[in-house]
Motif scaffolding. Structure first.
Motif, PDB file in Angstrom:
ATOM      1  N   ASP A  31     140.991 -18.895  11.668  1.00 49.78           N
ATOM      2  CA  ASP A  31     141.317 -19.069  13.074  1.00 49.78           C
ATOM      3  C   ASP A  31     140.136 -19.710  13.772  1.00 49.78           C
ATOM      4  O   ASP A  31     138.977 -19.388  13.486  1.00 49.78           O
ATOM      5  N   VAL A  32     140.427 -20.634  14.686  1.00 49.11           N
ATOM      6  CA  VAL A  32     139.401 -21.368  15.420  1.00 49.11           C
ATOM      7  C   VAL A  32     139.727 -21.254  16.903  1.00 49.11           C
ATOM      8  O   VAL A  32     140.890 -21.345  17.292  1.00 49.11           O
ATOM      9  N   GLN A  33     138.680 -21.074  17.722  1.00 48.37           N
ATOM     10  CA  GLN A  33     138.880 -21.017  19.163  1.00 48.37           C
ATOM     11  C   GLN A  33     138.069 -22.130  19.814  1.00 48.37           C
ATOM     12  O   GLN A  33     136.896 -22.350  19.468  1.00 48.37           O
ATOM     13  N   CYS A  34     138.691 -22.823  20.739  1.00 46.85           N
ATOM     14  CA  CYS A  34     137.996 -23.882  21.473  1.00 46.85           C
ATOM     15  C   CYS A  34     136.930 -23.243  22.363  1.00 46.85           C
ATOM     16  O   CYS A  34     137.237 -22.328  23.132  1.00 46.85           O
ATOM     17  N   PRO A  35     135.683 -23.719  22.284  1.00 48.26           N
ATOM     18  CA  PRO A  35     134.629 -23.127  23.106  1.00 48.26           C
ATOM     19  C   PRO A  35     134.750 -23.480  24.587  1.00 48.26           C
ATOM     20  O   PRO A  35     134.169 -22.799  25.428  1.00 48.26           O
ATOM     21  N   LYS A  36     135.512 -24.501  24.905  1.00 48.48           N
ATOM     22  CA  LYS A  36     135.613 -24.958  26.293  1.00 48.48           C
ATOM     23  C   LYS A  36     136.749 -24.265  27.049  1.00 48.48           C
ATOM     24  O   LYS A  36     136.531 -23.726  28.131  1.00 48.48           O
ATOM     25  N   CYS A  37     137.952 -24.242  26.474  1.00 49.16           N
ATOM     26  CA  CYS A  37     139.110 -23.683  27.197  1.00 49.16           C
ATOM     27  C   CYS A  37     139.672 -22.419  26.557  1.00 49.16           C
ATOM     28  O   CYS A  37     140.576 -21.803  27.088  1.00 49.16           O
ATOM     29  N   GLU A  38     139.144 -22.037  25.394  1.00 45.73           N
ATOM     30  CA  GLU A  38     139.526 -20.831  24.668  1.00 45.73           C
ATOM     31  C   GLU A  38     140.934 -20.865  24.065  1.00 45.73           C
ATOM     32  O   GLU A  38     141.517 -19.831  23.785  1.00 45.73           O
ATOM     33  N   ALA A  39     141.471 -22.062  23.849  1.00 47.06           N
ATOM     34  CA  ALA A  39     142.737 -22.177  23.121  1.00 47.06           C
ATOM     35  C   ALA A  39     142.488 -21.741  21.678  1.00 47.06           C
ATOM     36  O   ALA A  39     141.407 -21.948  21.127  1.00 47.06           O
ATOM     37  N   GLY A  40     143.489 -21.135  21.041  1.00 45.46           N
ATOM     38  CA  GLY A  40     143.351 -20.669  19.671  1.00 45.46           C
ATOM     39  C   GLY A  40     144.143 -21.526  18.706  1.00 45.46           C
ATOM     40  O   GLY A  40     145.257 -21.961  19.014  1.00 45.46           O
ATOM     41  N   GLN A  87     138.355 -31.289  23.821  1.00 45.12           N
ATOM     42  CA  GLN A  87     137.046 -30.984  23.219  1.00 45.12           C
ATOM     43  C   GLN A  87     137.127 -31.230  21.712  1.00 45.12           C
ATOM     44  O   GLN A  87     138.081 -30.805  21.062  1.00 45.12           O
ATOM     45  N   VAL A  88     136.143 -31.917  21.143  1.00 43.38           N
ATOM     46  CA  VAL A  88     136.106 -32.131  19.696  1.00 43.38           C
ATOM     47  C   VAL A  88     135.821 -30.793  19.012  1.00 43.38           C
ATOM     48  O   VAL A  88     134.837 -30.128  19.324  1.00 43.38           O
ATOM     49  N   LEU A  89     136.703 -30.391  18.092  1.00 43.88           N
ATOM     50  CA  LEU A  89     136.537 -29.128  17.383  1.00 43.88           C
ATOM     51  C   LEU A  89     135.987 -29.318  15.971  1.00 43.88           C
ATOM     52  O   LEU A  89     135.325 -28.438  15.444  1.00 43.88           O
TER      53      LEU A  89
END
Length: 61
Positions: free
Chosen positions: A5-14, A37-39
């Motif tokens: 699982d990965v979470q976007c550091p900018k908007c917190e989308a999962g 945001q580049v993940l």
């Protein structure tokens, strides 16, 4: 096959991230579908797929 699982550091989308080492992918990058945001950057050595699983409560703009 590896799942994480990965979470976007900018908007917190999962996201659910799946990597298949037995398949070759394409070089490039994956950006958050909500805020762009580049993940992750890809070399193309393995096949990687992302699926949005959790949208942030508020729209990021």
């Amino acid at each position: 096959m590896q799942k994480s699982d990965v979470q976007c550091p900018k908007c917190e989308a999962g996201y659910r991230r799946i990597e298949v080492s037995s398949l070759q992918g394409e070089p490039g990058e994956f950006c958050c579908l909500i805020c762009n945001q580049v993940l992750e950057g890809f070399t193309g050595d393995t096949r990687v797929a992302y699926r949005l699983t959790v949208q942030p409560e508020k729209t990021f703009g």
